[in-house]
Structures are given as C-alpha cells and as structure tokens.
Motif scaffolding. Structure first.
Motif, PDB file in Angstrom:
ATOM      1  N   THR A 134       0.821  -1.213   0.000  1.00 38.93           N
ATOM      2  CA  THR A 134       0.000   0.000   0.000  1.00 38.93           C
ATOM      3  C   THR A 134       0.852   1.259   0.000  1.00 38.93           C
ATOM      4  N   SER A 135       2.166   1.111   0.224  1.00 36.04           N
ATOM      5  CA  SER A 135       3.037   2.282   0.317  1.00 36.04           C
ATOM      6  C   SER A 135       3.619   2.642  -1.043  1.00 36.04           C
ATOM      7  N   VAL A 136       3.943   3.903  -1.189  1.00 34.01           N
ATOM      8  CA  VAL A 136       4.546   4.441  -2.405  1.00 34.01           C
ATOM      9  C   VAL A 136       5.722   5.310  -2.000  1.00 34.01           C
ATOM     10  N   GLN A 137       6.847   5.112  -2.646  1.00 32.00           N
ATOM     11  CA  GLN A 137       8.034   5.922  -2.341  1.00 32.00           C
ATOM     12  C   GLN A 137       8.132   7.072  -3.325  1.00 32.00           C
ATOM     13  N   LEU A 138       8.216   8.293  -2.802  1.00 30.28           N
ATOM     14  CA  LEU A 138       8.309   9.499  -3.618  1.00 30.28           C
ATOM     15  C   LEU A 138       9.752   9.997  -3.584  1.00 30.28           C
ATOM     16  N   VAL A 139      10.355  10.129  -4.747  1.00 29.49           N
ATOM     17  CA  VAL A 139      11.771  10.498  -4.847  1.00 29.49           C
ATOM     18  C   VAL A 139      11.874  11.811  -5.608  1.00 29.49           C
ATOM     19  N   SER A 140      12.351  12.839  -4.956  1.00 25.39           N
ATOM     20  CA  SER A 140      12.497  14.135  -5.613  1.00 25.39           C
ATOM     21  C   SER A 140      13.702  14.120  -6.549  1.00 25.39           C
ATOM     22  N   ALA A 141      13.732  15.062  -7.459  1.00 24.19           N
ATOM     23  CA  ALA A 141      14.818  15.113  -8.449  1.00 24.19           C
ATOM     24  C   ALA A 141      16.166  15.343  -7.789  1.00 24.19           C
ATOM     25  N   SER A 142      16.188  16.130  -6.716  1.00 24.85           N
ATOM     26  CA  SER A 142      17.461  16.412  -6.037  1.00 24.85           C
ATOM     27  C   SER A 142      18.058  15.161  -5.413  1.00 24.85           C
ATOM     28  N   VAL A 143      17.203  14.172  -5.073  1.00 23.92           N
ATOM     29  CA  VAL A 143      17.690  12.942  -4.446  1.00 23.92           C
ATOM     30  C   VAL A 143      18.281  12.005  -5.486  1.00 23.92           C
ATOM     31  N   TRP A 144      17.516  11.703  -6.561  1.00 28.79           N
ATOM     32  CA  TRP A 144      18.030  10.728  -7.525  1.00 28.79           C
ATOM     33  C   TRP A 144      19.103  11.310  -8.438  1.00 28.79           C
ATOM     34  N   LYS A 145      19.235  12.639  -8.441  1.00 30.08           N
ATOM     35  CA  LYS A 145      20.313  13.257  -9.214  1.00 30.08           C
ATOM     36  C   LYS A 145      21.565  13.510  -8.387  1.00 30.08           C
ATOM     37  N   ALA A 146      21.516  13.209  -7.086  1.00 34.08           N
ATOM     38  CA  ALA A 146      22.649  13.501  -6.206  1.00 34.08           C
ATOM     39  C   ALA A 146      23.866  12.649  -6.558  1.00 34.08           C
ATOM     40  N   ASN A 147      23.636  11.407  -6.987  1.00 35.77           N
ATOM     41  CA  ASN A 147      24.732  10.517  -7.356  1.00 35.77           C
ATOM     42  C   ASN A 147      24.789  10.365  -8.872  1.00 35.77           C
ATOM     43  N   ARG A 148      25.963  10.458  -9.435  1.00 37.01           N
ATOM     44  CA  ARG A 148      26.102  10.439 -10.898  1.00 37.01           C
ATOM     45  C   ARG A 148      25.691   9.108 -11.500  1.00 37.01           C
ATOM     46  N   LEU A 149      26.052   7.995 -10.838  1.00 37.16           N
ATOM     47  CA  LEU A 149      25.701   6.682 -11.367  1.00 37.16           C
ATOM     48  C   LEU A 149      24.197   6.440 -11.295  1.00 37.16           C
ATOM     49  N   ASP A 150      23.585   6.815 -10.174  1.00 35.78           N
ATOM     50  CA  ASP A 150      22.134   6.658 -10.050  1.00 35.78           C
ATOM     51  C   ASP A 150      21.408   7.506 -11.093  1.00 35.78           C
ATOM     52  N   ARG A 151      21.875   8.707 -11.292  1.00 39.77           N
ATOM     53  CA  ARG A 151      21.251   9.578 -12.294  1.00 39.77           C
ATOM     54  C   ARG A 151      21.405   8.998 -13.695  1.00 39.77           C
ATOM     55  N   ALA A 152      22.598   8.484 -13.990  1.00 41.82           N
ATOM     56  CA  ALA A 152      22.828   7.894 -15.308  1.00 41.82           C
ATOM     57  C   ALA A 152      21.916   6.694 -15.532  1.00 41.82           C
ATOM     58  N   ALA A 153      21.743   5.840 -14.499  1.00 44.81           N
ATOM     59  CA  ALA A 153      20.894   4.659 -14.638  1.00 44.81           C
ATOM     60  C   ALA A 153      19.448   5.045 -14.914  1.00 44.81           C
ATOM     61  N   VAL A 154      18.942   6.060 -14.203  1.00 45.34           N
ATOM     62  CA  VAL A 154      17.561   6.497 -14.397  1.00 45.34           C
ATOM     63  C   VAL A 154      17.369   7.103 -15.778  1.00 45.34           C
ATOM     64  N   GLU A 155      18.291   7.958 -16.181  1.00 49.85           N
ATOM     65  CA  GLU A 155      18.161   8.631 -17.480  1.00 49.85           C
ATOM     66  C   GLU A 155      18.286   7.636 -18.642  1.00 49.85           C
ATOM     67  N   ILE A 156      19.240   6.704 -18.537  1.00 44.23           N
ATOM     68  CA  ILE A 156      19.432   5.732 -19.614  1.00 44.23           C
ATOM     69  C   ILE A 156      18.189   4.880 -19.800  1.00 44.23           C
ATOM     70  N   ASN A 157      17.587   4.446 -18.686  1.00 42.85           N
ATOM     71  CA  ASN A 157      16.414   3.575 -18.774  1.00 42.85           C
ATOM     72  C   ASN A 157      15.258   4.234 -19.521  1.00 42.85           C
ATOM     73  N   ARG A 158      15.075   5.522 -19.358  1.00 40.61           N
ATOM     74  CA  ARG A 158      13.935   6.150 -20.035  1.00 40.61           C
ATOM     75  C   ARG A 158      14.243   6.534 -21.480  1.00 40.61           C
ATOM     76  N   TRP A 159      15.543   6.645 -21.819  1.00 46.55           N
ATOM     77  CA  TRP A 159      15.894   6.955 -23.203  1.00 46.55           C
ATOM     78  C   TRP A 159      16.017   5.719 -24.080  1.00 46.55           C
TER      79      TRP A 159
END
Length: 325
Positions: free
Chosen positions: A250-275
C-alpha cells in the motif's frame, strides 16, 4: 508548468515521435507474421507511450496523482524492457533457423512450430519476468520527479536472479545465435540469396537489416543491463528474509529530483532507462522505415487514402448541389 528537467519538452516530443515511428511498419510485419519484429515494435511503442505520459504528468512534481495509471505503467515498463531484448532473441533465432535451411523448403508444420516458439520467446519471457518481479517487490511503486512511475525492487540476491539478470542472459543468447548465423553464412556465402529467400519471404537486404538490428540491440541493451546490475549492487544487498519485514504493497516511495540526481551513477541509470525505448524506436525505423517494402506500403496507403478522399469528395459534391430537373 515550470519543469526543472533540462530535457523538457525535448523528451516528451521525441518519445511521442517514437510512438509513431514504432507502429508505422507494424501492419505489414504483422501480415507477414514476423513475430520478433512485431514484438519489438510493441515493446518500444508501449514503453515510449508510458514514458511520454509520465514525463508530462510528473514533469515538475512528485505527487501520487494517478495510482492506477502507475500500476499499469510499472507492469508495462517491466514487460517492455525485457520485451525489447526477448524480441531480439526471437529475431536472431529466426535468422539462425533460416541460415540452417541450405535452400530447403519448410513445411507448414515447421512454419507453425517456429511461430509458436518465437511467440513464447518474444511474449512469454516478458510475462514471466512480470510475474517474477512480484516476488521481490517491496511496495506498490516508486515515483521519481521528472521521470514518473517506476518499478520498486528490493535489493536482495533473489532480485538479481529473478529480475536484473534477464536482459544480460537474453543478450548472451542472442549473441550466440548471431555468431552461429554468421558462421553458417560464411560457410555458404555463395548461396546467401537463395538461403535467405527460400520460403522465408525475406530478401537478402532485409536479412542484413535484421542482423544489424540484432547487433545494435546486443551492443546497447546488454551493457545497459550489466550497468544496472553494477549500480544496484553498489547499495547494501539485504537478505531475502528482510523483504517480508519491510514489504508494504500500500506504500509508495516518492523520490524528488534532487535525491536521484545527487549521485552520478544513479542519475545515469535512471536517465538511460527512459531513453532506451526512444533510441530503439528510431533505430528500428531507420532500418525498416525507409526500405523498399516500406515505400511500397506507403504508396499503397497513399493511393487508398486518395481514393477514399476522392470518393468522399465526389459524394459531398453530389449531395451539395441539387440535380437539375
């Protein structure tokens, strides 16, 4: 709308175009019963559709405004991300099967069996992964600002076996089929045109384009799958027993842009997946949207629409002016 995403509105525009170019060649591939290419177009088209809608809804917020849509989009993302690679496997297996024919005719039973096997590969594997992901799903879904709904995966060893490994394993299988196919055609290179066209409805040019599509997908999506495993393994890998203690559907995790963009590898993984779906859609259209078979279908569609509009225009003209007495 004041989106903080630097790719907005470029990404929604390109993802919308990706939806269109994904389905333009679909009718004639469907008529030819090309299971692998049809599955590839469905995977990239639906994936791009989900990411297009998500990029608009969550361009500047992280609110849970469409929970039912998120349930649908998360399942689509899981199935389509694996569906792209499984479609490539079906295509590479079909190419290998043609290379082993040596000009021999196939029976209707063999053709039917090939369609069934390729359908299981192209559609069955994504459905299986969608079901397996429930085992390692700790909550309903995640929402990333600027990205939208994303699958939630518990970081345990079982997740790598049941979910993360599939694109890599499928990519390796496609690579093996491709190597065997190239070997067969090298040994029978004089008979290339004959082998490719016998009972397959496939010209040498189309065969080569399919091979190029397989290689592009292997050398793009397989490394991306390895990269996703590396990024996930950087975090603490928890025991599977901890999943039952922390799971809450029933729970949902909300992640702001400042959080997932804080680490370069995490940001790259998120961006690559949607492109990925956008890139794959345009690659497929480059290979098959300008081919001679595509031009023939464009001409047919143009002639049909011209006849339809001409008949409709003549009827409107006849109905608009009264006949002389």
């Amino acid at each position: 709308m004041h989106a903080s995403d630097p790719t907005f509105p470029l990404y929604p525009v390109l993802s919308f175009l990706a939806i269109i170019v994904s389905f333009i060649p679909f009718p004639w591939h469907f008529r030819a019963r090309n299971i692998g290419t049809c599955s590839y177009m469905l995977s990239t088209g639906l994936y791009s559709l989900v990411e297009f809608i998500n990029s608009i809804i969550w361009a500047d917020n992280v609110n849970n405004v469409a929970p039912v849509w998120c349930d649908i989009s998360v399942l689509t993302i899981i199935g389509a991300s694996v569906g792209i690679t499984s479609s490539t496997l079906a295509i590479s297996r079909q190419l290998y099967h043609i290379s082993t024919m040596n000009g021999r005719s196939t029976t209707p039973q063999e053709k039917r069996r090939e369609i069934i096997i390729n359908s299981v590969i192209a559609f069955g594997i994504p459905l299986l992964v969608m079901a397996l992901h429930f085992v390692v799903q700790p909550r309903r879904f995640d929402i990333f600002e600027e990205i939208g709904c994303q699958p939630a995966t518990f970081n345990t060893v079982a997740s790598y076996i049941l979910y993360f490994m599939w694109p890599v394993v499928i990519g390796v299988c496609s690579f093996m089929y491709s190597v065997l196919t190239l070997r067969n055609f090298y040994n029978h290179r004089v008979e290339f045109a004959k082998i490719a066209s016998t009972n397959s409805g496939m010209s040498p040019s189309r065969y080569i384009r399919l091979m190029l599509l397989v290689f592009v997908d292997m050398f793009c999506n397989t490394p991306i799958g390895v990269f996703a495993i590396i990024v996930a393994a950087r975090a603490a890998v928890l025991p599977f027993s901890a999943l039952s203690e922390s799971s809450d559907f029933t729970s949902v995790q909300l992640v702001s842009a400042s959080v997932w963009k804080a680490n370069r590898l995490d940001r790259a993984a998120v961006e690559i997946n949607r492109w990925v779906p956008v890139f794959c859609s345009f690659v497929f259209f480059v290979f098959f949207g300008f081919a001679e078979e595509a031009k023939k279908n464009y001409r047919k569609a143009y002639e049909s629409s011209k006849k339809f509009l001409g008949c409709r225009g003549s009827r409107m003209k006849a109905d608009g002016f009264p006949k002389p007495r």
